[in-house]
Design an enzyme around this catalytic site. Sequence first.
Site, PDB file in Angstrom:
ATOM      1  N   ASP A 245      -3.912  -4.920   1.145  1.00  0.00           N
ATOM      2  CA  ASP A 245      -4.287  -4.366   2.296  1.00  0.00           C
ATOM      3  C   ASP A 245      -5.531  -4.656   2.916  1.00  0.00           C
ATOM      4  O   ASP A 245      -6.593  -4.430   2.363  1.00  0.00           O
ATOM      5  CB  ASP A 245      -4.093  -2.805   2.222  1.00  0.00           C
ATOM      6  CG  ASP A 245      -4.511  -2.145   3.541  1.00  0.00           C
ATOM      7  OD1 ASP A 245      -4.795  -2.641   4.599  1.00  0.00           O
ATOM      8  OD2 ASP A 245      -4.356  -0.826   3.642  1.00  0.00           O
TER       9      ASP A 245
ATOM     10  N   ASN B  38       0.881  -1.286   0.137  1.00  0.00           N
ATOM     11  CA  ASN B  38       0.016   0.009  -0.090  1.00  0.00           C
ATOM     12  C   ASN B  38       0.992   1.279   0.108  1.00  0.00           C
ATOM     13  O   ASN B  38       1.643   1.409   0.957  1.00  0.00           O
ATOM     14  CB  ASN B  38      -1.163  -0.080   1.206  1.00  0.00           C
ATOM     15  CG  ASN B  38      -1.966   1.360   1.371  1.00  0.00           C
ATOM     16  OD1 ASN B  38      -1.443   2.331   0.831  1.00  0.00           O
ATOM     17  ND2 ASN B  38      -3.003   1.120   1.889  1.00  0.00           N
TER      18      ASN B  38
ATOM     19  N   TYR C 101      -7.808  -3.875  -2.248  1.00  0.00           N
ATOM     20  CA  TYR C 101      -7.651  -2.956  -1.128  1.00  0.00           C
ATOM     21  C   TYR C 101      -8.778  -2.960  -0.377  1.00  0.00           C
ATOM     22  O   TYR C 101     -10.010  -2.473  -0.835  1.00  0.00           O
ATOM     23  CB  TYR C 101      -7.318  -1.585  -1.954  1.00  0.00           C
ATOM     24  CG  TYR C 101      -7.371  -0.445  -0.708  1.00  0.00           C
ATOM     25  CD1 TYR C 101      -6.705  -0.595   0.433  1.00  0.00           C
ATOM     26  CD2 TYR C 101      -7.824   0.934  -1.123  1.00  0.00           C
ATOM     27  CE1 TYR C 101      -6.844   0.371   1.353  1.00  0.00           C
ATOM     28  CE2 TYR C 101      -8.125   1.790  -0.311  1.00  0.00           C
ATOM     29  CZ  TYR C 101      -7.296   1.550   1.002  1.00  0.00           C
ATOM     30  OH  TYR C 101      -7.332   2.736   1.857  1.00  0.00           O
TER      31      TYR C 101
ATOM     32  N   GLU D 146      -3.703   1.729  -3.009  1.00  0.00           N
ATOM     33  CA  GLU D 146      -3.794   3.060  -2.770  1.00  0.00           C
ATOM     34  C   GLU D 146      -2.982   4.030  -3.642  1.00  0.00           C
ATOM     35  O   GLU D 146      -2.013   4.714  -3.196  1.00  0.00           O
ATOM     36  CB  GLU D 146      -3.653   3.549  -1.387  1.00  0.00           C
ATOM     37  CG  GLU D 146      -4.966   3.440  -0.320  1.00  0.00           C
ATOM     38  CD  GLU D 146      -4.834   4.336   0.673  1.00  0.00           C
ATOM     39  OE1 GLU D 146      -4.055   3.926   1.956  1.00  0.00           O
ATOM     40  OE2 GLU D 146      -5.450   5.554   0.740  1.00  0.00           O
TER      41      GLU D 146
ATOM     42  N   ASN E 254      -6.982  -4.800   5.855  1.00  0.00           N
ATOM     43  CA  ASN E 254      -7.446  -3.816   6.749  1.00  0.00           C
ATOM     44  C   ASN E 254      -8.099  -4.524   7.818  1.00  0.00           C
ATOM     45  O   ASN E 254      -9.080  -4.321   8.814  1.00  0.00           O
ATOM     46  CB  ASN E 254      -8.442  -2.802   6.416  1.00  0.00           C
ATOM     47  CG  ASN E 254      -7.785  -1.388   6.046  1.00  0.00           C
ATOM     48  OD1 ASN E 254      -6.896  -0.870   6.498  1.00  0.00           O
ATOM     49  ND2 ASN E 254      -8.090  -1.082   4.642  1.00  0.00           N
TER      50      ASN E 254
ATOM     51  N   ASP F 257       2.868   4.928   4.959  1.00  0.00           N
ATOM     52  CA  ASP F 257       2.674   4.365   6.115  1.00  0.00           C
ATOM     53  C   ASP F 257       2.749   2.807   6.284  1.00  0.00           C
ATOM     54  O   ASP F 257       2.604   2.328   7.271  1.00  0.00           O
ATOM     55  CB  ASP F 257       1.525   5.191   6.686  1.00  0.00           C
ATOM     56  CG  ASP F 257       0.283   5.157   5.762  1.00  0.00           C
ATOM     57  OD1 ASP F 257       0.298   4.659   4.506  1.00  0.00           O
ATOM     58  OD2 ASP F 257      -0.800   5.715   6.324  1.00  0.00           O
ATOM     59  N   HIS F 258       2.757   2.100   4.975  1.00  0.00           N
ATOM     60  CA  HIS F 258       2.734   0.747   5.216  1.00  0.00           C
ATOM     61  C   HIS F 258       4.052   0.399   4.439  1.00  0.00           C
ATOM     62  O   HIS F 258       4.650   0.929   3.760  1.00  0.00           O
ATOM     63  CB  HIS F 258       1.833   0.239   4.024  1.00  0.00           C
ATOM     64  CG  HIS F 258       0.376   0.290   4.436  1.00  0.00           C
ATOM     65  ND1 HIS F 258      -0.382  -0.620   4.725  1.00  0.00           N
ATOM     66  CD2 HIS F 258      -0.443   1.579   4.295  1.00  0.00           C
ATOM     67  CE1 HIS F 258      -1.730  -0.071   5.020  1.00  0.00           C
ATOM     68  NE2 HIS F 258      -1.606   0.981   4.845  1.00  0.00           N
TER      69      HIS F 258
END
Length: 283
Positions: free
Chosen positions: A153, A7, A110, A34, A155, A253-254
């Site tokens: 991702d 991501n 995603y 993303e 989540n 951030d990943h």
Amino acid sequence: MRIATWNVNSVRARAERIAAWLERSDIDVAAVQETKCRDDQFPTELFTELGYEVAHHGLSQWNGVAVLSRVGITDVQIGFPGQPGWGDPAAPEARALGATCGGVRVWSLYIPNGREIDDPHYAYKLRWLEALRDYAAGCLATDPAAQMALCGDFNIAPQDDDVWDMAEFEGRTHVTKPERDAFRAVVDAGFAEVVRPFAPGPGVYTYWDYKQLSFPKRKGMRIDFVLASPALAARVSGALIDREERKGKGASDHAPVIVELDRTAQETSDAADAAGATAPPQV
DNA sequence: ATGGTCGGTGGCCGA
């Protein structure tokens, strides 16, 4: 062959960094999430110059998924049958792209974030995962020998040690039983998570919030996965979560996640032929 | 230093 999932949190904001990482890490196929852009905004040329072919699906500044490959891309598929929609009127978002690369069916996924447990987005997340499970199970029913990777991702933190402190997640998404059950249903459909055995926890994560110094404080979550069909899982020889790439200015951030595959029996045989090892005697 | 984020966008939303 080396497959990665990542991501990137905007492909335009860190295109050079992504390209440098792919090259440095010797990645053959990358499932990217993303991208945060439309197709016409994707920096395709940067990657084609490095020898990667690009398949991207982006509808707006939200979501966006891509597969980059230097071992060929065929049969690109936008979304999957049964993929739930969002909005009014409900329409599929840019959250799934499939492509066949080097003999492997690679999906860049995603999964919806869910936001809050009482938010409609949470129910959407669960519907989305159920549809993914149904689709993936159907693929295996059609072809039990399929080499298929569900990368992305998700989540979801499937286990308690996939977050830094379960107490902090009281009443929050990513760790609830319905989410974990939905993740497990995909695994139970025949898609093993192949990274964890090579990167066991606790304290091993793929995501750290930008806020509140989460990364240096090691407050992360393991939410990015590679789920492999039986035939593909049998080829996995290693895996790595590249925590180094989360460091420094301009990081996503990943962290990217890499899976190393052994060659298939056919590829090994072809290579031996090419090397003359099994060549018929010359007369 | 007792706090502290990004990205895309366009006058806040999503993560």
